[in-house]
Scaffold this active site. Structure first.
Site, PDB file in Angstrom:
ATOM      1  N   LYS A 297     -21.340-125.767  33.093  1.00 23.58           N
ATOM      2  CA  LYS A 297     -21.130-126.770  31.667  1.00 23.58           C
ATOM      3  C   LYS A 297     -21.987-127.057  30.347  1.00 23.58           C
ATOM      4  O   LYS A 297     -21.198-127.432  29.587  1.00 23.58           O
ATOM      5  CB  LYS A 297     -20.404-127.813  32.426  1.00 23.58           C
ATOM      6  CG  LYS A 297     -19.832-128.498  33.460  1.00 23.58           C
ATOM      7  CD  LYS A 297     -18.309-127.841  33.382  1.00 23.58           C
ATOM      8  CE  LYS A 297     -17.480-127.707  34.199  1.00 23.58           C
ATOM      9  NZ  LYS A 297     -17.416-127.306  35.791  1.00 23.58           N
TER      10      LYS A 297
HETATM   11  C1  PLP Z   1     -17.181-126.790  36.764  1.00 17.57           C
HETATM   12  C2  PLP Z   1     -17.643-125.497  37.540  1.00 17.57           C
HETATM   13  C3  PLP Z   1     -17.349-124.489  38.300  1.00 17.57           C
HETATM   14  C4  PLP Z   1     -15.770-124.106  38.187  1.00 17.57           C
HETATM   15  O1  PLP Z   1     -15.791-123.383  36.335  1.00 17.57           O
HETATM   16  P1  PLP Z   1     -14.152-123.437  36.525  1.00 17.57           P
HETATM   17  O2  PLP Z   1     -14.376-123.159  34.971  1.00 17.57           O
HETATM   18  O3  PLP Z   1     -13.686-124.747  36.218  1.00 17.57           O
HETATM   19  O4  PLP Z   1     -13.584-122.214  36.955  1.00 17.57           O
HETATM   20  C5  PLP Z   1     -18.091-123.796  39.454  1.00 17.57           C
HETATM   21  N1  PLP Z   1     -19.465-124.406  39.942  1.00 17.57           N
HETATM   22  C6  PLP Z   1     -19.985-125.396  38.674  1.00 17.57           C
HETATM   23  C7  PLP Z   1     -21.510-125.549  39.672  1.00 17.57           C
HETATM   24  C8  PLP Z   1     -19.206-126.230  38.009  1.00 17.57           C
HETATM   25  O5  PLP Z   1     -19.837-127.559  37.488  1.00 17.57           O
END
Ligand code: PLP
Length: 497
Positions: A112
């Site tokens: 993120k």
């Molecule tokens: C948010 C997240 C995901 C999923 O990603 P999306 O864009 O919501 O599909 C996978 N792994 C981690 C560690 C995340 O923080």
């Protein structure tokens, strides 16, 4: 060319990129999408030798056409700086036969950060461009990682406040500590007595509440979203797919034009959607492999054409993927329906009313670029252990979901494409489960005490993000029930009816 944005649910209005970033969600409840996806206007020959920041500019300028060169470059420079622990920003590591695109070198050691490092800057430029006088209130529901990454991005950014709701028992110890120790005068963190979908629905309801919007305005506030529905989150995520491809080419792992597959551990469907947009821009991607954990609503959707959220919510060791409503899928439905806003709105209404929808044959055919798979908890543990034993490379449970799904796809299909597995979190972020997968003797040990051991067995230094939470004070203890979320926000902002 000036690229405009519109809602997935109606054709009436368009918005500039900066307007779409400011709003987060369109007025009709739909998501903003570009009216067309631009073709990459720069050659691989040029991209090959670019830094991450240069690549970011080359890609993002095609989507954020109302940002000046100076504005966009300064956003990029402020985002992708030494908050990241490697100058490469998103390194590509070969382990076994696959390439792991490590998106966890930012402030909160998860993917993120890639978008949330830049969103506050995009938002602040957007506010200036549109003469916004109100204080912007970022309202976020988090399954763990978004919350901290958003808090870190927005902390003490002028004229903004950030309020984060997380499911009380749905995040890891490290994730929780990262959030409740967040500094900054404009930050609030609240534990919701419910799961992530409850928290997300509560936030969505506040965004759609016209009366609340009016009360906010009267008090000098307006909402915006840092959730992955914001186009300002999606666009920066396209960058690393282009960057990864260019790096494979530079390292002579692939030939020019050679197709690669990508496997993405998915929850809200934002990360893999960015890969799809990259493909639409002309990046040679073959299959987009969508990996789910035991909450396999996306797998079932791609297998059957029916999306059905009416099912048990399972808490897994990959909590950031414990999601039953994948918001960004709406943008894919819009594309698969031939940019049909009415059809998309119908499907979303069905989801809201009946908890399910079914797409027709022509839409299913339009999704042929996608493959889907899921991994059980036992497979996740086994994948972490076996990859570590055969290569010495340690991955977190989210990445392991993708790795397991990738292996299964390779066993089932004759597909010679090289694969990039998107690595979304540092093993340090989930060290209890990672270490237990490697060796059962670590089961039940206090999580933070495993950091030294992890460092020893992986040879990867303990990240600053982990060192910090070991000492920081707990600053946020608030908690509320699902039906008190709106009241809580009003209290925090001092809004009285
Ligand atoms: C948010 C997240 C995901 C999923 O990603 P999306 O864009 O919501 O599909 C996978 N792994 C981690 C560690 C995340 O923080």
């Amino acid at each position: 060319m000036n690229l405009l944005y519109k809602s997935t649910r109606s054709n009436e209005k368009t918005a500039t990129a900066s307007e779409a970033i400011l709003k987060g969600l369109a007025d009709d409840g739909g998501l903003f999408v570009p009216t067309e996806i631009p073709k990459l206007d720069i050659s691989m020959e040029e991209l090959k030798d670019m830094t991450y920041q240069e690549t970011a500019y080359a890609v993002m300028k095609q989507f954020l056409t109302d940002f000046t060169e100076t504005e966009l470059k300064s956003c990029i420079a402020e985002a992708y700086d030494d908050k990241f622990d490697t100058g490469e920003i998103a390194p590509l590591v070969k382990a076994g036969e696959n390439y792991y695109l490590e998106l966890f070198h930012g402030a909160t050691i998860a993917f993120k950060d890639m978008a949330l490092s830049i969103l506050p800057h995009l938002l602040s430029v957007s506010a200036k461009k549109n003469n916004v006088e109100n204080e912007i209130v970022i309202l976020t529901a988090t399954s763990g990682d978004t919350g901290k990454a958003a808090l870190a991005g927005f902390a003490d950014v002028e004229r903004t406040r950030i309020i984060v709701f997380y499911p009380k028992d749905g995040v890891s110890e490290v994730q929780k500590l990262q959030m409740v120790t967040q500094k900054g005068n404009n930050t609030s963190v609240i534990a919701v007595q419910g799961n992530f979908d409850n928290a997300q629905s509560g936030v969505k309801a506040m965004f759609e509440n016209k009366e609340l919007a009016e009360q906010m305005k009267n008090n000098g506030f307006q909402f915006s979203s840092a959730n992955s529905i914001n186009i300002g989150r999606l666009v920066p995520q396209i960058v690393y797919y282009v960057y990864a491809y260019a790096k494979l080419l530079k390292n002579e792992e692939i030939a020019e034009g050679e197709e690669i597959n990508v496997t993405v551990p998915s929850g809200n469907f934002g990360n893999i959607l960015a890969a799809y947009y990259a493909k639409k821009m002309g990046l040679p991607i073959g299959k987009l492999i969508c990996a789910s954990n035991e909450n396999k609503v996306l797998f079932d959707f791609f297998e059957t054409g029916t999306y059905d959220k009416k099912r048990e919510f399972i808490l897994t060791t990959s909590p950031s993927m414990d999601i039953l409503i994948s918001s960004n899928l709406e943008r894919l439905l819009y594309m698969a329906s031939g940019q049909n806003a009415d059809r998309t709105a119908e499907l979303m209404n069905a989801l809201k009313r009946q908890g399910a929808y079914e797409i027709d044959e022509s839409m299913r055919e339009a999704l042929a670029d996608f493959e889907a798979g899921y991994a059980s908890e036992a497979e996740v543990r086994e994948t972490i252990r076996s990859l570590y034993e055969s290569t010495g490379y340690l991955i977190d449970p989210h990445t392991a979901v993708a790795s397991a799904v990738c292996s299964r796809y390779k066993r089932a299909h004759k597909d010679a494409n090289k694969t990039v597995i998107v690595s979304t979190a540092s093993p340090y972020k989930f060290m209890g489960n990672v270490m237990t997968a490697v060796d059962g003797k670590y089961a039940g040990k206090e999580e933070l005490l495993l950091a030294d051991e992890l460092e020893k067995i992986s040879g990867v230094e303990i990240p600053a993000a982990i060192r910090e939470i070991m000492q920081a004070d707990i600053l946020h203890r608030a908690e509320c029930s699902v039906d008190k979320m709106e009241e809580t926000v009003k209290q925090l902002l001092g809004i009285h009816e």
